[in-house]
Design a protein around this motif. Structure first.
Motif, PDB file in Angstrom:
ATOM      1  N   PRO A  60       0.984   9.871  -1.196  1.00  0.00           N
ATOM      2  CA  PRO A  60       1.513   8.997  -0.237  1.00  0.00           C
ATOM      3  C   PRO A  60       1.176   7.451  -0.148  1.00  0.00           C
ATOM      4  O   PRO A  60       0.205   7.232  -0.036  1.00  0.00           O
ATOM      5  CB  PRO A  60       1.233   9.761   1.033  1.00  0.00           C
ATOM      6  CG  PRO A  60       0.528  10.947   0.761  1.00  0.00           C
ATOM      7  CD  PRO A  60      -0.216  10.906  -0.655  1.00  0.00           C
ATOM      8  N   VAL A  61       2.133   6.386  -0.430  1.00  0.00           N
ATOM      9  CA  VAL A  61       1.743   5.083  -0.320  1.00  0.00           C
ATOM     10  C   VAL A  61       3.093   4.366   0.519  1.00  0.00           C
ATOM     11  O   VAL A  61       4.068   5.068   0.649  1.00  0.00           O
ATOM     12  CB  VAL A  61       1.716   4.524  -1.767  1.00  0.00           C
ATOM     13  CG1 VAL A  61       0.627   5.108  -2.350  1.00  0.00           C
ATOM     14  CG2 VAL A  61       2.889   4.603  -2.343  1.00  0.00           C
ATOM     15  N   THR A  62       2.641   3.350   1.020  1.00  0.00           N
ATOM     16  CA  THR A  62       3.753   2.431   1.578  1.00  0.00           C
ATOM     17  C   THR A  62       3.981   1.349   0.971  1.00  0.00           C
ATOM     18  O   THR A  62       2.813   0.654   0.532  1.00  0.00           O
ATOM     19  CB  THR A  62       3.104   1.998   3.055  1.00  0.00           C
ATOM     20  OG1 THR A  62       2.988   3.271   3.899  1.00  0.00           O
ATOM     21  CG2 THR A  62       4.299   1.274   3.718  1.00  0.00           C
ATOM     22  N   LEU A  63       4.988   1.043   0.714  1.00  0.00           N
ATOM     23  CA  LEU A  63       5.568  -0.072  -0.184  1.00  0.00           C
ATOM     24  C   LEU A  63       6.165  -1.284   0.381  1.00  0.00           C
ATOM     25  O   LEU A  63       6.954  -1.045   1.209  1.00  0.00           O
ATOM     26  CB  LEU A  63       6.544   0.508  -1.388  1.00  0.00           C
ATOM     27  CG  LEU A  63       5.833   1.643  -2.527  1.00  0.00           C
ATOM     28  CD1 LEU A  63       7.248   2.207  -3.375  1.00  0.00           C
ATOM     29  CD2 LEU A  63       4.756   0.682  -3.198  1.00  0.00           C
ATOM     30  N   ALA A  64       5.600  -2.528   0.093  1.00  0.00           N
ATOM     31  CA  ALA A  64       6.478  -3.629   0.521  1.00  0.00           C
ATOM     32  C   ALA A  64       7.092  -4.447  -0.511  1.00  0.00           C
ATOM     33  O   ALA A  64       6.602  -4.560  -1.625  1.00  0.00           O
ATOM     34  CB  ALA A  64       5.701  -4.517   1.274  1.00  0.00           C
ATOM     35  N   PHE A  65       8.604  -4.616  -0.325  1.00  0.00           N
ATOM     36  CA  PHE A  65       9.368  -5.601  -1.357  1.00  0.00           C
ATOM     37  C   PHE A  65      10.228  -6.518  -0.738  1.00  0.00           C
ATOM     38  O   PHE A  65      11.001  -6.126   0.519  1.00  0.00           O
ATOM     39  CB  PHE A  65       9.828  -4.388  -2.415  1.00  0.00           C
ATOM     40  CG  PHE A  65      10.626  -3.398  -1.735  1.00  0.00           C
ATOM     41  CD1 PHE A  65      12.105  -3.831  -1.561  1.00  0.00           C
ATOM     42  CD2 PHE A  65      10.407  -2.045  -1.374  1.00  0.00           C
ATOM     43  CE1 PHE A  65      13.009  -2.507  -1.204  1.00  0.00           C
ATOM     44  CE2 PHE A  65      11.012  -1.143  -0.752  1.00  0.00           C
ATOM     45  CZ  PHE A  65      12.470  -1.448  -0.710  1.00  0.00           C
TER      46      PHE A  65
END
Length: 284
Positions: A60-65
């Protein structure tokens, strides 16, 4: 009955049309993948899969784009159905994502560069078409043509396989591998059923380590750990490529042997294909 037979003779129309239309759309830049929005995402948060959970969702990761057209930035978790599972994660790692215009919440993580060209589907259709043509020819023309067809198919499969290139690239990266201490922090568990109804339980350790540069890395290790079911809390030594922590192994010697087997399998595939072509040509 004749009408049914005539329809069966036209089985190739659908995969052939898929191949042609897919490649034309790709050439024109109109495939669904090319019309989607592509962005470079950065991992801003990493969590550990729960002990006993399934390995299928990955880490589980949180991505910023940032949306390239509007400049708006989004920070979203990859929980749920968001493309390929992330199995090696650290804060700062960059990944490519794609999503329909105006729907960043439907992003998908993409690792295959060919998908950006929109040719993954047409390539699959081409494989189906070739396999179907070989089977059709074998049924219609007999055994020698079956040998020729399947032999040619094996040679083509060996020629286009990326396994040799990937194995050599991995060996090159691990040639300068750095050894660091690591620990198993959880073990995933998945239950499958075989063809006879028996249950098969698969365990995959989740391992954390810190690179020489101080980056904390979490990986989902699918092989190389003895007795993974009982590995929770185990301390071990992990070897990773300094230029890419996603390339790692708990056992460098076993990793090299695995790469050698992968290369050997492709070589044997090519040899078997050539042998099939020769045998088919001789028996015609």
């Amino acid at each position: 009955m004749t009408a049914v037979g005539d329809l069966l003779e036209l089985w190739w129309v659908v995969p052939a049309a898929w191949v042609v239309v897919g490649h034309v759309l790709s050439w024109l830049g109109l495939s669904p993948a090319q019309r989607a929005v592509w962005a470079t995402a950065r991992i801003v948060r990493v969590e550990q899969p729960a002990h006993g959970a399934s390995k299928q969702p990955g880490i589980p990761v949180t991505l910023a784009f940032r949306d390239p057209s509007t400049g708006r930035e989004f920070t979203l978790p990859n929980t749920g159905r968001h493309g390929v599972a992330v199995r090696e994660a650290w804060v700062g790692r960059e990944l490519e994502v794609r999503y329909p215009r105006g729907r960043p919440d439907r992003f998908r993580v993409v690792f295959d560069p060919d998908e950006k060209k929109g040719r993954t589907g047409p390539h699959c259709a081409l494989v189906l078409l070739l396999v179907g043509l070989v089977i059709h020819t074998a049924v219609a023309r007999g055994f020698p043509w079956a040998l020729l067809g399947f032999g040619a198919l094996l040679v083509v499969a060996a020629a286009v396989s990326p396994d040799i290139r990937l194995a050599r690239a991995r060996d090159a990266l691990l040639a300068s591998a750095v050894a660091v201490p690591a620990r198993v922090v959880s073990v995933t568990r998945d239950v499958y059923t075989d063809g006879e109804g028996a249950e098969i339980v698969n365990h995959a350790p989740v391992i954390t380590f810190t690179t020489r540069e101080g980056t904390d890395v979490t990986v989902l290790c699918l092989d190389g750990i003895p007795d993974p079911r009982r590995s929770l809390g185990r301390a071990l030594t992990l070897h990773y490529a300094p230029s890419d922590p996603a390339v790692y192994t708990p056992d460098p010697a076993a990793d090299r042997r695995s790469n050698e087997r992968a290369i050997g399998a492709i070589v044997l595939l090519a040899v078997a294909g050539v042998a099939g072509i020769v045998a088919g040509a001789v028996t015609l």
